[in-house]
Design a protein around this motif. Sequence first.
Motif, short mmCIF file in Angstrom:
data_model
loop_
_atom_site.label_atom_id
_atom_site.label_comp_id
_atom_site.label_asym_id
_atom_site.label_seq_id
_atom_site.Cartn_x
_atom_site.Cartn_y
_atom_site.Cartn_z
N LEU A 85 48.43 31.59 38.95
CA LEU A 85 49.31 31.56 37.78
C LEU A 85 50.09 32.86 37.60
O LEU A 85 51.24 32.87 37.18
N ALA A 258 42.22 38.48 36.53
CA ALA A 258 43.08 38.79 35.37
C ALA A 258 42.26 38.72 34.08
O ALA A 258 42.56 39.40 33.11
N GLY A 259 41.22 37.90 34.10
CA GLY A 259 40.46 37.66 32.88
C GLY A 259 39.33 38.64 32.63
O GLY A 259 38.65 38.52 31.62
N PRO A 386 51.33 44.38 24.41
CA PRO A 386 50.31 44.52 25.45
C PRO A 386 50.07 43.23 26.24
O PRO A 386 49.50 43.29 27.34
N CYS A 394 50.78 36.42 28.59
CA CYS A 394 49.38 36.25 28.97
C CYS A 394 48.80 34.94 28.43
O CYS A 394 48.82 34.70 27.23
N GLY A 396 45.74 34.25 28.47
CA GLY A 396 44.41 34.53 27.93
C GLY A 396 44.43 35.38 26.67
O GLY A 396 43.40 35.93 26.28
C1 HEM Z 1 43.10 42.83 26.91
C2 HEM Z 1 43.18 41.85 27.79
C3 HEM Z 1 44.44 41.40 28.49
C4 HEM Z 1 45.67 41.99 28.60
C5 HEM Z 1 46.11 43.34 28.04
C6 HEM Z 1 46.50 41.11 29.39
C7 HEM Z 1 47.84 41.34 29.69
C8 HEM Z 1 48.65 40.45 30.34
C9 HEM Z 1 50.08 40.62 30.52
C10 HEM Z 1 50.92 41.80 30.01
C11 HEM Z 1 50.55 39.54 31.20
C12 HEM Z 1 52.00 39.26 31.59
C13 HEM Z 1 52.40 39.92 32.87
C14 HEM Z 1 53.88 39.76 33.16
O1 HEM Z 1 54.65 39.29 32.31
O2 HEM Z 1 54.31 40.11 34.27
C15 HEM Z 1 49.41 38.70 31.48
C16 HEM Z 1 49.45 37.52 32.19
C17 HEM Z 1 48.35 36.76 32.48
N1 HEM Z 1 47.06 36.93 32.02
FE1 HEM Z 1 46.44 38.42 30.79
N2 HEM Z 1 45.76 40.00 29.74
C18 HEM Z 1 44.51 40.13 29.20
C19 HEM Z 1 43.47 39.22 29.29
C20 HEM Z 1 43.50 38.05 30.00
C21 HEM Z 1 42.45 37.07 30.05
C22 HEM Z 1 41.13 37.17 29.26
C23 HEM Z 1 42.84 36.10 30.93
C24 HEM Z 1 42.12 34.84 31.36
C25 HEM Z 1 40.91 34.50 31.06
C26 HEM Z 1 44.17 36.46 31.40
C27 HEM Z 1 44.92 35.73 32.31
C28 HEM Z 1 46.26 35.96 32.55
C29 HEM Z 1 47.06 35.09 33.41
C30 HEM Z 1 46.58 33.90 34.20
C31 HEM Z 1 48.38 35.59 33.35
C32 HEM Z 1 49.61 35.01 34.04
C33 HEM Z 1 50.30 34.08 33.09
C34 HEM Z 1 51.58 33.47 33.63
O3 HEM Z 1 52.31 34.12 34.38
O4 HEM Z 1 51.85 32.31 33.27
N3 HEM Z 1 44.54 37.64 30.80
N4 HEM Z 1 48.26 39.27 30.94
#
Ligand code: HEM
Length: 447
Positions: A85, A258-259, A386, A394, A396
């Motif tokens: 993803l 990522a999670g 963030p 994100c 998640g």
């Molecule tokens: C403090 C915790 C977290 C932060 C700061 C964070 C931050 C981010 C950011 C900034 C993006 C976007 C990246 C972009 O636009 O290029 C992102 C995407 C993503 N995050 Fe998180 N994340 C966190 C926790 C999680 C958790 C807990 C999960 C899953 C259990 C997760 C799964 C994902 C996934 C799969 C994407 C891609 C979404 C997409 O492109 O459709 N993240 N995250």
Amino acid sequence: MTVLAPGPKPTLLGSLSYRPGRDPLAFYTTLVRTYGDVASYRMGGEQLVLVNDPALIKDILVTNNRNFTKGRALQRTKRLLGEGLLTSEGATHLRQRRLMQPAFHRERIATYADTMIAYADRTRRGWQDGTTLDVAQEMNRLTLSIVGKTLFDADVESQAAEIGAALTGVIETFWLTMVPFSDLLEHLPVPKLRRARRARGQLDAIIYGMIAERRRSHRDHGDLLSMLLSAQDEEAEGAAGRMTDRQVRDEAMTILLAGHETTANALTWTWYLLSTAPDVEARLHSEIDRVLQGRLPRMADIASLPFVERIVTESMRLYPPAWIIGRRALAAYPLGEYVAPARSILVMSPYVVQRDPRHYADPERFDPDRWTPEFRASLPKFAYFPFGGGPRQCIGESFAWMELALLMTTIAQRWQLRLVPGHPVVPEPLVTLRTKYGMRMTVTQRK
Ligand code: HEM
């Protein structure tokens, strides 16, 4: 209107002050201070444009998101995560996002709360009064176990150390993303690169193991992994666009990594900040004690713990785990009085924006009290981001907010954490904002 934004001259690139590789946080901060909210620079044969204005960032991530892809900046991440993803684009991304969304809906993640609390409770029971721990490692193990249990119904705690080491092995060579011909370089007999290749193999073995075990059990666990596998089986009938084993692996790897890294980093930085602000910590303790009266927290308590939320919000302002977000322009893209050329990479840094004195008074100060409802309402959109924004925001985010609140509360209820005097606290901005030397802290049981 075809002017490239100002920036350091290519000849300056060799000088220490303009090598993002050395100290990227200082590099980007200096770039903004010197050249303003849109600044261009070259690196690894690419044209990059740093964008620091919240309104322009919103346009890039949300309003005009179709003008961009996540692009080659992700190629190296792709080698680890495949077409998951985080890295896929276009129709594949949309399909996979729709498929996985139900696992991240609010009602659904509420059912993960008990697991989060139980695992945090197990962690806090494992600590001994007066000992020192690497809190970064502890938080990584905890969040990895939680994502493994909630989304894959797997007990990965025993493998946490192995996964952590493998991940570090891969991330250590992340700088290769920026180097032309990195594919060729990777096959050189350099120990670090060999380690990275081996590490990817280890991670693969763990994930394929999880998939194989689930297939053998023939049971619907109602979790994300079952969702992925059943979608794969259903699609087999139509054949068109069927997810391969490799794709299921890619999605699983993406979510597992990522999670947990990001959330673990957020927690680690929060413990550090609390240990520098005993007055904030004392108020945190009294809120928790008053609301819980000694019992374990429940999901419903989060609403009664507003100071916990402010602390976590402020911590991710100062140390956003995803400290940089990049997009490649498909065509020339106007940025106020400047233009980002076609194929250039637009770089947006929550770290730099969220320390901008125009948005935050006394920006370097850890001050959870700044997050009043009035302040939130007055803050420009994307002066705090963030979790990114737009269709790639994100997935998640709600999962993470809930996890951060529950883990902080459960642990702070029993323990006070203090940085070991002299331990160097150095941010290491690789894929996420890690701590270069971990975070050695002494844990003291609260009476
Ligand atoms: C403090 C915790 C977290 C932060 C700061 C964070 C931050 C981010 C950011 C900034 C993006 C976007 C990246 C972009 O636009 O290029 C992102 C995407 C993503 N995050 Fe998180 N994340 C966190 C926790 C999680 C958790 C807990 C999960 C899953 C259990 C997760 C799964 C994902 C996934 C799969 C994407 C891609 C979404 C997409 O492109 O459709 N993240 N995250």
